[in-house]
Design an enzyme around this catalytic site. Structure first.
Site, mmCIF file in Angstrom:
data_model
loop_
_atom_site.group_PDB
_atom_site.id
_atom_site.type_symbol
_atom_site.label_atom_id
_atom_site.label_comp_id
_atom_site.label_asym_id
_atom_site.label_seq_id
_atom_site.Cartn_x
_atom_site.Cartn_y
_atom_site.Cartn_z
ATOM 1 N N CYS A 31 20.052 5.911 50.273
ATOM 2 C CA CYS A 31 18.969 5.134 49.655
ATOM 3 C C CYS A 31 18.508 4.083 50.653
ATOM 4 C CB CYS A 31 19.432 4.462 48.361
ATOM 5 S SG CYS A 31 18.206 3.302 47.695
ATOM 6 N N CYS A 34 19.064 0.246 49.515
ATOM 7 C CA CYS A 34 20.375 -0.345 49.260
ATOM 8 C C CYS A 34 20.775 -1.270 50.419
ATOM 9 C CB CYS A 34 21.427 0.752 49.085
ATOM 10 S SG CYS A 34 21.439 1.470 47.418
ATOM 11 N N HIS A 87 21.884 -0.566 42.950
ATOM 12 C CA HIS A 87 21.146 0.696 42.967
ATOM 13 C C HIS A 87 20.981 1.323 41.589
ATOM 14 C CE1 HIS A 87 19.766 4.555 44.655
ATOM 15 N NE2 HIS A 87 20.533 5.118 43.726
ATOM 16 N N ASN A 128 5.911 1.454 39.220
ATOM 17 C CA ASN A 128 5.984 2.792 38.637
ATOM 18 C C ASN A 128 7.435 3.068 38.262
ATOM 19 O OD1 ASN A 128 3.260 3.215 39.335
ATOM 20 N ND2 ASN A 128 3.855 3.919 41.376
ATOM 21 N N HIS A 139 15.985 3.542 43.237
ATOM 22 C CA HIS A 139 16.428 2.144 43.338
ATOM 23 C C HIS A 139 15.344 1.244 42.745
ATOM 24 C CE1 HIS A 139 19.056 -0.835 45.609
ATOM 25 N NE2 HIS A 139 18.092 -1.591 45.091
ATOM 26 N N HIS A 141 12.478 -0.961 42.096
ATOM 27 C CA HIS A 141 11.513 -1.533 43.024
ATOM 28 C C HIS A 141 10.109 -1.497 42.443
ATOM 29 C CE1 HIS A 141 10.880 2.771 43.848
ATOM 30 N NE2 HIS A 141 9.716 2.431 44.393
ATOM 31 N N GLN A 143 5.794 -2.423 43.890
ATOM 32 C CA GLN A 143 4.983 -2.301 45.100
ATOM 33 C C GLN A 143 3.835 -3.293 45.068
ATOM 34 O OE1 GLN A 143 4.114 1.839 46.525
ATOM 35 N NE2 GLN A 143 5.008 2.451 44.568
#
Length: 328
Positions: A31, A34, A87, A128, A139, A141, A143
């Site tokens: 990942c 991470c 994670h 999303n 993971h 997140h 944007q």
């Protein structure tokens, strides 16, 4: 090849990037978000990383225009907001309030940094969630896209807000907030924000978050309001995930005013577009929606808002919410 292409029929800019084809799809053994990775390192709590497969870049070259069609530089910034070192967390409601505050503070700080950039007209912060949305890395997140233009949906909201202000001398969003606080669609509120399903919802369980104070940008929020925003984001996602007792795929967008011009009549807000209409049934944007941009609503907004109120009531204690759920 990276460029913007103008659609003269709709007045939209299309972002074109050949590098996007190289994005990985859910790698199993590694990942990149991470701690300990080449980009991440150690000792951080939230992280802003450059998107390795961006649509926009401040170093983008100027494309050669054609005789009729118009092109422009794909200038801007695409970044990933890594929300936690952990994670395996599934959504924002699994972050602590303190950790969620750090995420919102990052949103605020990056807004402040980009607001003075002469190449940035609009900042889109979004999230999303779920394979159904096409999320390539699991993971937690979000944007951001720092755009050199104002996108069409934001332009429509701005224009209608301007018309309402000129006619009635009030903020359209403030008026909507007053209407929704008295409605069956109100779901949750704390000292600074309100969560509701709008009268005009498109998606079956669409929800919006409005600040009670009339502000245009995250940079205008004080520390208490930042904490209240973190609280209501955790409540909103927990409510969606409790609705069908499964993780809800969704798209979340933060709408701020553009960076160029005067927008005193505009109002910061956040919208969630959940993708399920029932536990195992997706809401597809199909013929009428894609062909005309006009949505059909499968159900009645007030009935679905009642389901969201019931889900909200179940999760308040678990997330240690600061505010109250509207009466079921």
């Amino acid at each position: 090849m990276r460029e913007l292409r103008y659609n003269p029929l709709t007045g939209q800019w299309i972002m074109v990037s050949a590098v996007r084809k190289k994005r990985p799809w859910r790698p199993k053994n590694f990942c990149p978000f991470c701690p300990g990775g080449e980009e991440t390192g150690f000792g951080w709590e939230v992280l802003l990383l450059p998107n390795k497969f961006p649509m926009l870049d401040f170093k983008a070259e100027k494309p050669q225009n054609e005789d009729f069609y118009k092109k422009a530089r794909a200038i801007g910034q695409c970044s990933v907001i890594v929300e936690t070192p952990e994670h395996n967390l599934k959504d924002l409601d699994e972050l602590s309030l303190e950790q969620m505050v750090k995420v919102v503070e990052l949103w605020k700080n990056v807004t402040m940094e980009l607001k003075d950039n002469p190449h940035v007209a609009y900042l889109a912060i979004f999230r999303n969630k779920g394979e159904e949305i096409g999320v390539s890395l699991t993971h937690p997140h979000g944007q951001l896209y720092a755009l050199p233009f104002i996108p069409l949906k934001a332009r429509l909201k701005i224009e209608n807000s301007r018309k309402h202000y000129r006619r009635f001398g009030e903020c359209l969003f403030c008026r909507i907030l007053r209407e929704e606080m008295q409605s069956e669609r109100a779901i949750y509120e704390n000292g600074s924000f309100m969560l509701f399903m709008p009268f005009f919802a498109n998606w079956p369980f669409e929800i919006h978050i409005y600040p009670k104070k009339h502000v245009q940008w995250l940079t205008q929020l004080n520390s208490e309001e930042i904490e209240d925003l973190a609280d209501i984001l955790r409540v909103a996602t927990a409510t969606l995930n409790a609705l069908f007792e499964r993780q809800m795929p969704y798209v979340m967008n933060v709408y701020q005013a553009p960076f160029k011009g005067h927008y005193d009549f505009y109002h910061l807000h956040i919208e969630f577009y959940p993708m399920l209409r029932d536990r195992n049934k997706l809401k597809y944007a199909a013929g009428i929606e894609l062909g005309t941009w006009e949505f059909t609503y499968d159900g009645v907004q007030e009935e679905n808002a009642q389901k969201l109120r019931e889900a909200c009531k179940k999760i308040l204690e678990r997330v240690e919410a600061k505010g109250r759920c509207f009466r079921v």
